[in-house]
Scaffold this active site. Structure first.
Site, PDB file in Angstrom:
ATOM      1  N   PHE A 126      76.347  37.794  -4.206  1.00  0.00           N
ATOM      2  CA  PHE A 126      75.617  39.034  -3.900  1.00  0.00           C
ATOM      3  C   PHE A 126      74.801  39.682  -5.226  1.00  0.00           C
ATOM      4  O   PHE A 126      75.490  39.966  -6.223  1.00  0.00           O
ATOM      5  CB  PHE A 126      76.484  40.340  -3.538  1.00  0.00           C
ATOM      6  CG  PHE A 126      75.870  41.538  -3.399  1.00  0.00           C
ATOM      7  CD1 PHE A 126      75.324  41.478  -2.146  1.00  0.00           C
ATOM      8  CD2 PHE A 126      75.543  42.602  -4.219  1.00  0.00           C
ATOM      9  CE1 PHE A 126      74.488  42.689  -1.501  1.00  0.00           C
ATOM     10  CE2 PHE A 126      74.889  43.729  -3.910  1.00  0.00           C
ATOM     11  CZ  PHE A 126      74.490  43.925  -2.762  1.00  0.00           C
ATOM     12  N   ASP A 213      75.992  37.637 -13.618  1.00  0.00           N
ATOM     13  CA  ASP A 213      75.659  39.087 -12.993  1.00  0.00           C
ATOM     14  C   ASP A 213      77.024  39.603 -13.099  1.00  0.00           C
ATOM     15  O   ASP A 213      78.085  39.377 -12.325  1.00  0.00           O
ATOM     16  CB  ASP A 213      75.412  38.841 -11.672  1.00  0.00           C
ATOM     17  CG  ASP A 213      75.313  40.018 -10.719  1.00  0.00           C
ATOM     18  OD1 ASP A 213      75.596  41.004 -11.337  1.00  0.00           O
ATOM     19  OD2 ASP A 213      74.704  40.083  -9.801  1.00  0.00           O
ATOM     20  N   LYS A 243      76.261  49.304 -12.389  1.00  0.00           N
ATOM     21  CA  LYS A 243      77.476  49.959 -11.851  1.00  0.00           C
ATOM     22  C   LYS A 243      78.312  50.858 -13.038  1.00  0.00           C
ATOM     23  O   LYS A 243      78.031  52.148 -13.394  1.00  0.00           O
ATOM     24  CB  LYS A 243      78.460  48.903 -11.382  1.00  0.00           C
ATOM     25  CG  LYS A 243      77.647  48.718  -9.857  1.00  0.00           C
ATOM     26  CD  LYS A 243      78.753  48.021  -8.914  1.00  0.00           C
ATOM     27  CE  LYS A 243      78.153  47.906  -7.532  1.00  0.00           C
ATOM     28  NZ  LYS A 243      77.779  46.566  -7.204  1.00  0.00           N
TER      29      LYS A 243
HETATM   30  C1  LIG Z   1      76.506  45.867  -6.624  1.00  0.00           C
HETATM   31  C2  LIG Z   1      75.909  44.742  -7.299  1.00  0.00           C
HETATM   32  C3  LIG Z   1      74.350  44.342  -7.181  1.00  0.00           C
HETATM   33  C4  LIG Z   1      73.551  45.643  -6.906  1.00  0.00           C
HETATM   34  O1  LIG Z   1      73.398  46.626  -7.604  1.00  0.00           O
HETATM   35  P1  LIG Z   1      72.648  48.063  -7.244  1.00  0.00           P
HETATM   36  O2  LIG Z   1      72.726  48.797  -8.224  1.00  0.00           O
HETATM   37  O3  LIG Z   1      73.096  48.449  -5.873  1.00  0.00           O
HETATM   38  O4  LIG Z   1      71.186  47.422  -7.174  1.00  0.00           O
HETATM   39  C5  LIG Z   1      74.308  43.258  -7.886  1.00  0.00           C
HETATM   40  N1  LIG Z   1      75.160  42.510  -8.313  1.00  0.00           N
HETATM   41  C6  LIG Z   1      76.455  42.541  -8.088  1.00  0.00           C
HETATM   42  C7  LIG Z   1      77.490  41.500  -8.583  1.00  0.00           C
HETATM   43  C8  LIG Z   1      76.937  43.704  -7.608  1.00  0.00           C
HETATM   44  O5  LIG Z   1      78.282  44.187  -7.355  1.00  0.00           O
END
Ligand SMILES: *Cc1c(COP(=O)(O)O)cnc(C)c1O
Length: 386
Positions: A126, A213, A243
């Site tokens: 994701f 990521d 986050k």
């Molecule tokens: C939540 C998340 C995203 C997306 O972040 P947003 O601030 O909602 O755009 C991307 N990568 C990972 C691993 C995530 O957990």
């Protein structure tokens, strides 16, 4: 109600929060084992963050990136010191951090003479909801209805180093690998031992960028400041954050090694809001508190406790398949999709999340105490027994 209905929201709203507790408009208090989806690592209304935001709000909110922003420079220095990387770009979300990283990958590829540079990504990943990020995401449900997707992504099974090696060898147009050290939305799946080091090795041999990521795993969540720091002597080329970085103010970041960072010369990328004084003040307070209160160590210690108590209580439960994760990022994998578990937890005063259909995801604030860890497990075990 004049809102687009892209969320099936739970029937509660909160008036205020303190520490690990959120107070509902129904007069009840809720133990927050989700932290606004791994955002509020310091809990709610943390005094250091509140003070930083209040002081900065009285001074200056925003100037744009047309001018120097000393707080942004200081935050970049802080993040580079704790990560071992060399330079930062600030944006407003995780998806935006990944978009910036994908643009860096394409610049890197073009610089190596690749006409159509590709990025290797993984199943169940994701990376966010913007177009390139959702194209990189390994979830057909998230992509459904949004074709044409952004081209330029090749995908292999998460954890399968041999498959990654084979695709890299067969595709000279690959410029980068984008990977989560622990897949969050995909079901709290930690990378198998040796996977990240193996990808690092592939990237080094083939001149690819290794882009992590850590939007969900970063900022202390897994028991280190960044999840890759569990690997000794390991550095990514690019590190994507969001986050937990602002404890609730919207901020994302891309950190990179020098030659990669240099690809973003003036005009190559930009943002109106990114890295404004107000969000940088909040994020600096977050990092300072993380270091002063040794919160990554705390996440490690309490994560071990959480995993142990969960194992003791649920190991032999017929519906529980596996308990996995690292630090305070924990998944309880059920054998079947649970029936209204999130709603029943809410009624029992506990906020949690179910991801990938049947994985209960626990992401409590890193400031949580031992008693409250036990309380989470007590409530959860009760719900699974009923
Ligand atoms: C939540 C998340 C995203 C997306 O972040 P947003 O601030 O909602 O755009 C991307 N990568 C990972 C691993 C995530 O957990």
């Amino acid at each position: 109600m004049a809102l687009m209905q892209n969320y099936a929201r739970l029937p509660v709203s909160f008036t205020h929060g303190e520490g690990i507790w959120l107070y509902g408009d129904d007069g009840k208090r809720y133990l927050d084992a989700l932290s606004g989806i791994a955002v509020c690592g310091l809990g709610h209304s943390h005094p250091a963050v509140t003070r930083a935001i209040q002081e900065q709000a009285g001074r200056l909110l925003h100037t744009s990136n047309l001018y120097q922003i000393p707080l942004q420079e200081a935050l970049g220095d802080d993040l580079c010191r704790v990560s071992g990387l060399d330079a930062a770009f600030f944006c407003n979300s995780g998806a935006e951090a990944n978009e910036a990283a994908i643009k860096l990958a394409r610049l890197h590829g073009h610089g190596r003479g690749i006409a159509e540079p590709q990025v290797l990504v993984f199943t169940q990943s994701f990376h966010g909801r913007t177009l390139a990020a959702l194209s990189a995401t390994g979830n057909l449900k998230i992509q459904e209805g949004f074709s044409p997707l952004v081209p330029g992504f090749l995908r292999v099974p998460y954890g399968d180093l041999a498959a990654a090696q084979a695709v890299v060898s067969a595709n000279p147009s690959l410029a980068a690998i984008l990977v989560e050290p622990i897949q969050g939305e995909g079901g709290v799946r930690p990378a198998p031992a040796g996977f990240l080091a193996g990808l690092r090795d592939i990237c080094d041999r083939q001149g690819l960028l290794l882009m992590l990521d850590e939007v969900q795993t970063g900022i202390g969540r897994t028991g280190k400041f960044f999840a890759y720091q569990h690997e000794s002597g390991f550095l990514p080329d690019v590190l994507n954050l969001a986050k937990g970085l602002g404890n609730g103010v919207p901020i994302g970041a891309v950190l990179a090694r020098k030659p990669v960072a240099a690809l973003f010369s003036p005009g190559r990328h930009g943002t109106t809001f990114g890295g404004s004084p107000i969000v940088c003040a909040a994020a600096r307070a977050v990092l300072r508190t993380m270091e002063e209160d040794r919160l990554p160590d705390r996440a490690s210690h309490l994560g071990t406790l959480l995993a142990t108590v969960l194992h003791n209580r649920l190991r032999n439960h017929p519906e529980v398949e596996e308990i996995r994760g690292q630090g305070l990022m924990v998944g309880v994998v059920l054998r079947r999709k649970p029936d209204a578990l999130v709603e029943r937890a809410l009624a029992a005063g506990l906020l949690l999340n179910v991801t990938a259909e049947r994985v209960i995801r626990l992401l409590p604030p890193l400031i949580i105490g031992e008693d409250e860890i036990r309380k989470i497990v007590d409530i959860l075990a009760g719900l699974l027994e009923s």
